[in-house]
Write an enzyme that holds these catalytic residues in place. Structure first.
Site, mmCIF file in Angstrom:
data_model
loop_
_atom_site.group_PDB
_atom_site.id
_atom_site.type_symbol
_atom_site.label_atom_id
_atom_site.label_comp_id
_atom_site.label_asym_id
_atom_site.label_seq_id
_atom_site.Cartn_x
_atom_site.Cartn_y
_atom_site.Cartn_z
ATOM 1 N N GLY A 328 2.535 -5.282 -11.819
ATOM 2 C CA GLY A 328 1.421 -5.151 -12.753
ATOM 3 C C GLY A 328 0.249 -6.002 -12.289
ATOM 4 O O GLY A 328 0.040 -6.199 -11.084
ATOM 5 N N SER A 329 -0.483 -6.544 -13.249
ATOM 6 C CA SER A 329 -1.729 -7.251 -12.912
ATOM 7 C C SER A 329 -1.507 -8.554 -12.179
ATOM 8 O O SER A 329 -2.472 -9.150 -11.692
ATOM 9 C CB SER A 329 -2.521 -7.520 -14.189
ATOM 10 O OG SER A 329 -2.825 -6.286 -14.808
ATOM 11 N N THR A 330 -0.243 -9.057 -12.110
ATOM 12 C CA THR A 330 -0.032 -10.287 -11.341
ATOM 13 C C THR A 330 -0.326 -10.035 -9.868
ATOM 14 O O THR A 330 -0.380 -10.956 -9.069
ATOM 15 C CB THR A 330 1.414 -10.809 -11.484
ATOM 16 O OG1 THR A 330 2.307 -9.851 -10.907
ATOM 17 C CG2 THR A 330 1.778 -11.037 -12.941
ATOM 18 N N PHE A 331 -0.512 -8.754 -9.518
ATOM 19 C CA PHE A 331 -0.824 -8.356 -8.147
ATOM 20 C C PHE A 331 -2.297 -8.626 -7.811
ATOM 21 O O PHE A 331 -2.679 -8.703 -6.655
ATOM 22 C CB PHE A 331 -0.521 -6.867 -8.009
ATOM 23 C CG PHE A 331 -0.172 -6.394 -6.623
ATOM 24 C CD1 PHE A 331 0.807 -7.034 -5.877
ATOM 25 C CD2 PHE A 331 -0.823 -5.294 -6.066
ATOM 26 C CE1 PHE A 331 1.148 -6.582 -4.609
ATOM 27 C CE2 PHE A 331 -0.492 -4.836 -4.799
ATOM 28 C CZ PHE A 331 0.497 -5.488 -4.065
#
Lengths: 640, 372
Positions: A328-331
């Site tokens: 998810g957005s931790t990327f």
């Protein structure tokens, strides 16, 4: 007397003496036959029979070494041994097993559970010398059996060491468990040519560190030459080589921190990995739900096994290394880093975010309806703009993304000192080529690159990979192999071996780019999606929330948490390192089906950091219970 | 006075005691008994009382021998028919009301003790047959041999039915020896031999399972190492591991660690052979051979048909016991319950043996008295 009669007598006597002579010959022949037989046994085959007599007489009894202990970084014992009496059957010496067990049951208590376990062991380990029918006998039972021992040749009382895990299910996935050596283990031992050293060993590490450090923990088997009688009872010891206990293994893990982390999860499923960026040492390693490793030690009973194995929560799965999730957005911080390093963006590069990105006739929606408006690189991280990264990914292209992310360890095994690690998926055209069979599936479509940018699509990584990537970022590009064990102690010699940190990669990253991304992640926790979870924190930190879709949404369909089955809800993720300037810890949390990253995962991370950096113990009630769903007011913060 | 004292001098007493005693037979049998006591001492280290008990048995047996040695053969002849009839009657009684032990009906209760009538038949049958042939010596015909065969078959079948195959075979052998020495023709003997072999097949059907197993086990003892093969495997290991010189007295590991079953009785030879080796076996075989030679010599010189038959038969019985026992322990014959003569522990066997020795002595010392 008539002459004829005398003659007849003499004639008869002659015949009789002839027969006597014949009988004498038969006797001689028979004795010669016996002598030949004796000669054959005592001279020709003497060596073979002498050996057989010695084999009869002398039994080499292996002495199993004490297994090494497992200790946390502060010396708290996580796996230890205790001594208990077991009642063991030597199947080769018992004619009628069923009847013997039946009769034993009259002397000591033998439950149906014991029988079924014995039967299972007996079928699994055919070649074992002895198998336990009862473990942990009371003193009274020992005395009662001793008095009846003569009735049971081939059954003995043995003092055995048992493995015990005093913390139960705490850190169960780290410590693992031991179990009886089975056929497969036996083959592995044979392959490594360790049979001699395992002759007295009944147990072997099956999971966790018990398995991966099996060799260190096992020790060296000793041997005793014992003279035995026909009933297999030892008469006296002829010679003895003592066993050498296994090495003690000390972890980098802090069991108190682990407890804080596991308590913070409560009943929720998920994983957490906390790493020291400067060494790769794992500080906490959670996979929830766990299990009680003590169940496995004496051979798990079929009922408990079925319960663990069939549970929908899959408690035996080590999610931290084998669970794969979209990041998810931790990327996004890594995407930003890539953009800066490759010159695709500058900190000033900005877009106007309308809430979607149109590509190839398809609309890629932002999780915030209407979009974030003016978004530069800093804000793209802090507010977690999807549109920004749709466009960025499209501009960079899949090959550039895959090659950059590969350096951070995404999609490859971290090499942590545990068995059963999964590699995950770092999507690329090459990967797709290999993964699929049909030509139309093998082709990489440009549209697929777009969702890669926000950590969705084919992206699938393990929590340990997320933690290692973050630790690498926190350590300015120095990637250490994650590890759970720091030192190994030889109990006998007192020798202590420190396992040195292993630097596996040094990613060249420009200091100003590092500085920018870290600052943006600090912004997340100060003014962005992580701000609420990190309000009034007494240390600086850099984080990033993430929400990973479990099921795909159709065009135009809106995700509504309440309408989706619990197990289809989004996974909640959070990555964070702290303190900002000289990071001591980098951690990744995932809460399965936890919804928004900021809501479920970030508070767990906060609790763990508070304890690790400040020694602050959480209040149990607030840490383990879930906060009610966020109000509309917080919606903005929590979109990512 | 002086003369009278001389009349009761030790020398006279010795002469009285030794009258009719054959020194050679006594020396050989006592030599064997001595070896037996030494072996028994080793085999019963955990129960030394056995040795003293065996010495007590020996005293009884020696007294019996001494008494029997003074009975002239003619007097013995008178016991033949009554002993045989009593023996058969007792066997019938066993079949009807005997005690069962190990699945076989062999014992008869008499007051406090138990008695095995088949043991008595070992001497009663040869006595009977020798007497029968002696009585009809002048007119021996095929008919007499047929009657002898019948006299033989009755007790043998009764014993085989108990079932006690070992004793049945031994009693049958004793009867056969009498018939053989009585002069049955070689051709008839060959026919009997063939018939005997043929009778093995229906006999096989009569056998108990454990008996069949014992015989089959000879072919491959490893088939059932904990069951029927155990005795043979362990006893051959004991014999083989003795080597040429043996492990030394009291040093047998197979013996002292209880690997040899029935080590004071039927399997005592395994103990002996383990501790004294091939050389010990040679000594034992030599003693038996000399004893048998002496017996056959006495038979050859015996004055009457009865004495000849009886002496030869008793001698060959000694041989048969020794051969069957040693063959069984060393694994070339099936396991049957036959003790090793003069060596194995056991009072009744020793009694029978020394009565046999006494009969031989009697025949020897009366060889001239009758002829004149």
């Amino acid at each position: 007397m008539k002459l004829g009669e005398i003659k007849n007598h003499e004639h008869e006597l002659y015949f009789f003496q002839l027969r006597i002579g014949f009988a004498g010959c038969v006797v001689l022949a028979a004795f010669a036959l016996l002598f030949l037989r004796f000669f054959q046994l005592q001279v020709v085959q003497y060596d073979s029979y002498a050996t057989k007599a010695e084999d009869n007489r002398i039994s080499i009894v292996p002495i199993a070494p004490n297994r090494g202990l497992i200790l946390d970084r502060n010396g708290v014992v996580l796996a230890r041994n205790y001594s208990a009496y077991t009642l063991e059957i030597f199947p080769a010496k018992v004619r009628d097993l069923e009847r013997s067990i039946q009769e034993l049951g009259e002397v000591v208590e033998i439950q149906a559970k014991d029988r079924s376990r014995f039967r299972k062991l007996y079928t699994e380990t055919r070649n074992a010398e002895s198998l336990p029918i009862r473990t942990r006998l009371t003193d009274e039972e020992v005395a009662r059996f001793a008095a009846n021992r003569y009735r049971f040749p081939g059954v003995e009382i043995k003092a055995r060491l048992f493995r015990q895990y005093p913390h139960g299910d705490l850190a169960a996935h780290v410590v693992g468990y031991i179990g009886r050596i089975n056929q497969k283990d036996q083959e592995k031992i044979a392959e490594q040519e360790l049979e001699a050293n395992y002759r007295g060993t009944d147990y072997i590490g099956k999971a966790g560190l018990e398995a991966s450090y099996q060799q260190e923990l096992h020790g060296a088997t000793g041997f005793e030459q014992v003279e035995i009688d026909a009933a297999g009872r030892g008469i006296r010891t002829l010679a003895r080589t003592p066993a050498q206990a296994g090495n003690n293994v000390t972890l980098t893990l802090d069991i108190k921190l682990q407890e804080v982390a596991e308590t913070a999860f409560g009943e929720r499923r998920g994983a957490l990995v906390a790493i020291e960026p400067s060494s790769g040492g794992v500080l906490a390693f959670v996979s929830k739900p766990g299990f009680d490793p003590n169940l496995f030690v004496e051979g798990i009973d079929p009922a408990s096994w079925a319960e663990l194995n069939n549970s929908a929560d899959r408690p035996l799965n080590n999610r931290a290394i084998a669970g794969i999730y979209p990041p998810g957005s931790t990327f996004k911080p890594y995407m930003a880093m890539a953009a800066l390093e490759l010159g695709k963006r500058t900190p000033k590069s900005a877009i106007n975010d309308p809430g979607y990105f149109e590509f190839g006739g398809r609309r890629f929606r932002d999780s915030k309806a209407g979009g974030h408006g003016y978004v530069d690189l800093y804000k793209s991280i802090v507010k977690s703009s999807d549109t920004y990264y749709y466009i960025l990914a499209n501009d960079m292209g899949i090959d550039a993304i895959a090659s950059f992310m590969g350096k951070f360890g995404f999609g490859s095994k971290s090499g942590i000192d545990l068995e059963g690690e999964a590699a995950g998926v770092l999507p690329s055209p090459e990967w797709k080529q290999k993964r699929f069979r049909r030509p139309e599936q093998q082709k990489w479509y440009a549209g697929e690159t777009v969702s890669i940018g926000i950590g969705q699509g084919y992206n699938a990584y393990t929590p340990i990979q997320l933690a290692v990537a973050l630790a690498t970022l926190a350590a300015n590009g120095d990637m250490y192999r994650p590890r759970l064990v720091s030192t190994i102690d030889n109990v006998r010699t007192g020798e202590r071996r420190h396992l040195q940190p292993v630097l596996v990669n040094r990613i060249p990253l420009k200091p100003e780019n590092l500085e920018f991304v870290k600052r943006a992640m600090a912004g997340v926790n100060q003014e962005g999606t992580g701000a609420r979870a990190f309000s009034s924190a007494q240390y600086t930190s850099g984080g990033k929330t993430g929400t990973a879709q479990v099921i795909g949404m159709k065009q135009g369909e809106k995700y509504d948490e309440k309408k989706v089955a619990e197990r289809h809800r989004d996974h909640s993720l959070f990555i964070v390192f702290a303190p900002l300037e000289s990071p001591q810890v980098a951690l990744a949390v995932i809460v399965e089906n936890g919804g928004f990253g900021a809501r479920a995962a970030a508070p767990i991370a906060r609790t763990v950091l508070d304890y690790y950096l400040l020694g602050k113990r959480p209040e149990l009630s607030s840490a383990s219970s879930r906060k009610p769903a966020a109000t509309a007011h917080h919606e903005e913060e929590e979109t990512d | 006075m002086a003369l009278e004292i001389a009349a009761f001098s030790p020398r006279r007493l010795a002469a009285f005691l030794l009258a009719g005693i054959d020194g050679t037979l006594l020396a050989l049998s006592l030599g064997l008994v001595a070896l037996g006591l030494a072996t028994l001492f080793s085999a019963s280290y955990e129960q030394p009382a056995r040795v003293t008990a065996q010495i007590a048995n020996l005293s009884v047996a020696l007294v019996a021998m001494w008494l029997v040695a003074r009975i002239p053969p003619q007097t013995l002849m008178r016991f033949a028919a009554p002993a045989y009839i009593a023996g058969v009657a007792l066997l019938v009684a066993v079949a009807l009301v005997g005690d069962v032990a190990n699945g076989a009906r062999r014992w008869l209760h008499i007051g406090v003790t138990r008695f095995q009538p088949s043991e008595m038949m070992k001497l009663a049958l040869p006595l009977m047959l020798a007497w029968y042939f002696h009585k009809n010596e002048a007119t021996l015909r095929l008919r007499d041999f047929a009657i002898a065969a019948l006299l033989l078959a009755i007790p043998v079948l009764l014993i085989a039915r108990q079932p006690d195959l070992g004793t049945a075979v031994l009693v049958a052998a004793a009867g056969f020896y009498v018939i053989f020495f009585a002069g049955v023709g070689w051709k008839l003997l060959a026919v009997l031999g063939v018939l005997g072999l043929a009778s093995l097949f229906p006999l096989w059907g009569m056998l108990h399972d454990y008996q069949r197993r014992r015989i089959l086990m000879l072919l491959d003892p490893t088939q059932d190492p904990l069951g029927a093969g155990y005795h043979t495997i362990q006893s051959t290991i004991a014999v083989g591991s003795g080597g040429i010189t043996g492990k030394g007295w009291l040093q047998g590991t197979q013996t002292h660690l209880e690997f040899i079953p029935e080590r004071h009785t039927d399997f005592i030879f395994a103990v002996f052979s383990e501790e004294f080796g091939l050389l010990g076996n040679l000594v034992l075989l030599t003693l038996y051979a000399l004893l048998i030679a002496r017996g056959l010599m006495i038979a050859a010189n015996a004055p009457t048909f009865f004495a000849r038959l009886l002496a030869a038969t008793i001698t060959l019985m000694f041989f048969t016991y020794a051969f069957v026992n040693m063959g069984m322990v060393s694994g070339i014959l099936p396991v049957v319950g036959v003790p090793l003569p003069f060596i194995s522990y056991g009072g009744s066997a020793l009694l029978t043996l020394f009565i046999g020795i006494g009969i031989l002595m009697s025949i020897h010392s009366h060889r001239r008295l009758v002829q004149t």
